[in-house]
Design a protein around this motif. Structure first.
Motif, PDB file in Angstrom:
ATOM      1  N   UNK A 313      85.524 -62.152 -21.958  1.00  0.00           N
ATOM      2  CA  UNK A 313      86.354 -61.180 -21.241  1.00  0.00           C
ATOM      3  C   UNK A 313      87.808 -61.188 -21.731  1.00  0.00           C
ATOM      4  N   UNK A 314      88.106 -62.013 -22.760  1.00  0.00           N
ATOM      5  CA  UNK A 314      89.443 -62.030 -23.330  1.00  0.00           C
ATOM      6  C   UNK A 314      90.379 -63.070 -22.738  1.00  0.00           C
ATOM      7  N   UNK A 344      79.441 -68.369 -21.822  1.00  0.00           N
ATOM      8  CA  UNK A 344      78.512 -67.259 -21.948  1.00  0.00           C
ATOM      9  C   UNK A 344      78.426 -66.840 -23.404  1.00  0.00           C
ATOM     10  N   UNK A 345      77.377 -66.121 -23.729  1.00  0.00           N
ATOM     11  CA  UNK A 345      77.187 -65.681 -25.113  1.00  0.00           C
ATOM     12  C   UNK A 345      78.369 -64.818 -25.558  1.00  0.00           C
ATOM     13  N   UNK A 346      78.848 -65.089 -26.773  1.00  0.00           N
ATOM     14  CA  UNK A 346      79.979 -64.336 -27.294  1.00  0.00           C
ATOM     15  C   UNK A 346      81.305 -65.058 -27.177  1.00  0.00           C
ATOM     16  N   UNK A 369     100.532 -71.411 -26.242  1.00  0.00           N
ATOM     17  CA  UNK A 369     100.589 -69.996 -25.860  1.00  0.00           C
ATOM     18  C   UNK A 369     100.437 -69.099 -27.086  1.00  0.00           C
ATOM     19  N   UNK A 370     101.044 -69.494 -28.221  1.00  0.00           N
ATOM     20  CA  UNK A 370     100.880 -68.730 -29.461  1.00  0.00           C
ATOM     21  C   UNK A 370      99.417 -68.699 -29.881  1.00  0.00           C
ATOM     22  N   UNK A 371      98.757 -69.858 -29.779  1.00  0.00           N
ATOM     23  CA  UNK A 371      97.342 -69.935 -30.136  1.00  0.00           C
ATOM     24  C   UNK A 371      96.515 -69.018 -29.253  1.00  0.00           C
ATOM     25  N   UNK A 372      96.732 -69.072 -27.942  1.00  0.00           N
ATOM     26  CA  UNK A 372      95.965 -68.229 -27.024  1.00  0.00           C
ATOM     27  C   UNK A 372      96.195 -66.755 -27.310  1.00  0.00           C
ATOM     28  N   UNK A 373      97.427 -66.368 -27.552  1.00  0.00           N
ATOM     29  CA  UNK A 373      97.741 -64.970 -27.841  1.00  0.00           C
ATOM     30  C   UNK A 373      97.038 -64.497 -29.101  1.00  0.00           C
ATOM     31  N   UNK A 374      97.048 -65.334 -30.131  1.00  0.00           N
ATOM     32  CA  UNK A 374      96.394 -64.965 -31.387  1.00  0.00           C
ATOM     33  C   UNK A 374      94.881 -64.842 -31.202  1.00  0.00           C
ATOM     34  N   UNK A 375      94.285 -65.738 -30.420  1.00  0.00           N
ATOM     35  CA  UNK A 375      92.847 -65.667 -30.167  1.00  0.00           C
ATOM     36  C   UNK A 375      92.472 -64.371 -29.452  1.00  0.00           C
ATOM     37  N   UNK A 376      93.264 -63.991 -28.471  1.00  0.00           N
ATOM     38  CA  UNK A 376      92.968 -62.772 -27.711  1.00  0.00           C
ATOM     39  C   UNK A 376      93.065 -61.544 -28.621  1.00  0.00           C
TER      40      UNK A 376
END
Length: 411
Positions: A313-314, A344-346, A369-376
């Motif tokens: 879900x991001x 969950x799958x994905x 926070x930079x890592x999380x932002x880039x992942x999203x």
């Protein structure tokens, strides 16, 4: 008493001695009045130009090395974020009023970093003591005979060159050590084959600088059932010693994961083993067991940055509920904690070392926070493309002073 307002631009221009400011690409952005006067250049001739376009090497002196040594010093500052003091340097400058005529100068340079808000080098301060007249005066004071004066001047210069040659030999030795350590790490950190029917994207980026090869590692193990064990770790220290310790710990943890009933027990075994390995103290490591049948991630951390779980879900969750001190931090053995979370799958699991997120003089939460932002922002990418995006966006463009290891698994 009213606090006076200080015009720092005026202070900079009036500073005694030659001082210039350059970008990390070695382009002039400012220079004080003494620099302009003693270098014989106008502000318009410097600003916005690459340093060695303004001050090239003397083409008539095949032994000239001032440009190369100055470049290497400045690039070390950019790469390490640390001050670099150079030995006495001869640097001939072309007379701006008489093209083709080169004037001998003796300089004593110091290069220092100015860090930006992100902790990276934003500017290089290039400070030069012009000592040409001092050297010549000492030579003249040795006697009126011009030959004797030139002999003394040559001796002073020779001593400076000998010091620079010693420094260069040391750097070459360090570079060889770095090459051996990198080869050792490459042998112990091969690109993994598929684990079960699952694929992982892995990356390893060594630190810049001859001494900064570190002890980061990753490991993936196929377990019975539809399960795998994944770990990343970081040995304290640099060079060959850290790389050798890394190899021992990685092999021990890989073996422990195959017989332990969970990541905490695997880290317990590693901790007991590490007590008998010189250089293993304060190593950090995180171990995860991924179970596709139960759709759970079980994990345990020994002082390591928390894995990141990107949900479909991001949203991003950091797995920080089972964190304990690094290996060897306690005088007595204490069982490690363990926690589990569902997926969950994905979803995407990301394990990494601190070189990916930590920056000098910056709180670790900013890096996370930079890592999380880039992942999203890149959550639709496959594991390989996501790994490339994380390295491109999170590591400094000039290279990091710490290694970075990264493992990405799309669940």
């Amino acid at each position: 008493m009213r606090k006076p307002r200080i015009d720092y631009s005026a202070v900079f221009r009036a500073l005694p001695g030659m001082v210039a400011l350059l970008t990390p690409d070695l382009v002039y952005v400012d220079a004080n009045d003494d620099f302009l006067r003693l270098a014989g250049r106008s502000r318009e001739q410097l600003l916005g130009r690459y340093i060695f376009d303004v001050f090239p090497e003397n083409p008539h002196d095949p032994a000239a090395a001032g440009m190369q040594e100055t470049r290497e010093s400045m690039l070390r500052v950019v790469a390490t974020g640390e001050r670099d003091t150079m030995a006495l340097l001869r640097y001939d400058i072309e007379d701006s009023g008489r093209p083709g005529r080169w004037v001998e100068h003796f300089w004593s340079p110091v290069n220092a970093p100015v860090l930006g808000p992100d902790g990276e080098v934003a500017l290089v301060v290039h400070r030069v003591e012009e000592v040409t007249e001092l050297i010549r005066a000492r030579a003249r004071g040795a006697g009126s005979d011009s030959t004797q004066a030139r002999v003394l001047e040559a001796e002073l210069y020779t001593r400076s060159r000998e010091l620079q040659e010693v420094n260069e030999r040391l750097r070459r030795t360090q570079a060889r050590d770095r090459e051996v350590a990198l080869a050792l790490q490459a042998a112990m950190l091969p690109v993994p084959t598929p684990v079960g029917h699952h694929r992982a994207a892995v990356r390893y980026r060594p630190a810049v600088g001859s001494l900064n090869v570190c002890g980061d590692w990753y490991d993936l193990v196929d377990l019975p059932g539809d399960r795998i064990a994944v770990a990343v770790g970081d040995v304290v220290g640099h060079g060959l010693e850290a790389a050798c310790v890394m190899g021992q710990l990685r092999s021990a943890l890989s073996a422990a994961a195959r017989v332990a009933d969970g990541p905490a027990r695997a880290l317990d075994a590693l901790g007991l083993y590490a007590r008998h390995v010189d250089g293993a103290e304060s190593t950090t490591v995180v171990k995860t067991f991924i179970d596709w049948t139960a759709r759970t991630i079980t994990y345990s951390s020994a002082g390591h940055p928390p894995p990141a779980l990107l949900h479909d879900d991001g949203t991003v969750a950091f797995l920080d509920q089972a964190t304990d001190p690094p290996l060897g931090a306690r005088p007595e053995h204490v069982p490690r904690p363990e926690a589990s979370t569902a997926f969950t799958e994905g979803a995407v699991l990301v394990l990494y070392t601190d070189g990916l997120v930590e920056r000098r003089r910056e709180d670790i939460d900013i890096g996370l926070a930079r890592l999380a932002d880039c992942l999203v922002r890149h959550r639709q990418a496959d594991a390989e493309d996501l790994a490339d995006a994380l390295l491109a966006e999170l590591l400094p463009p000039t290279g990091s002073t710490d290694d970075a290891a990264l493992v990405i698994i799309r669940l």
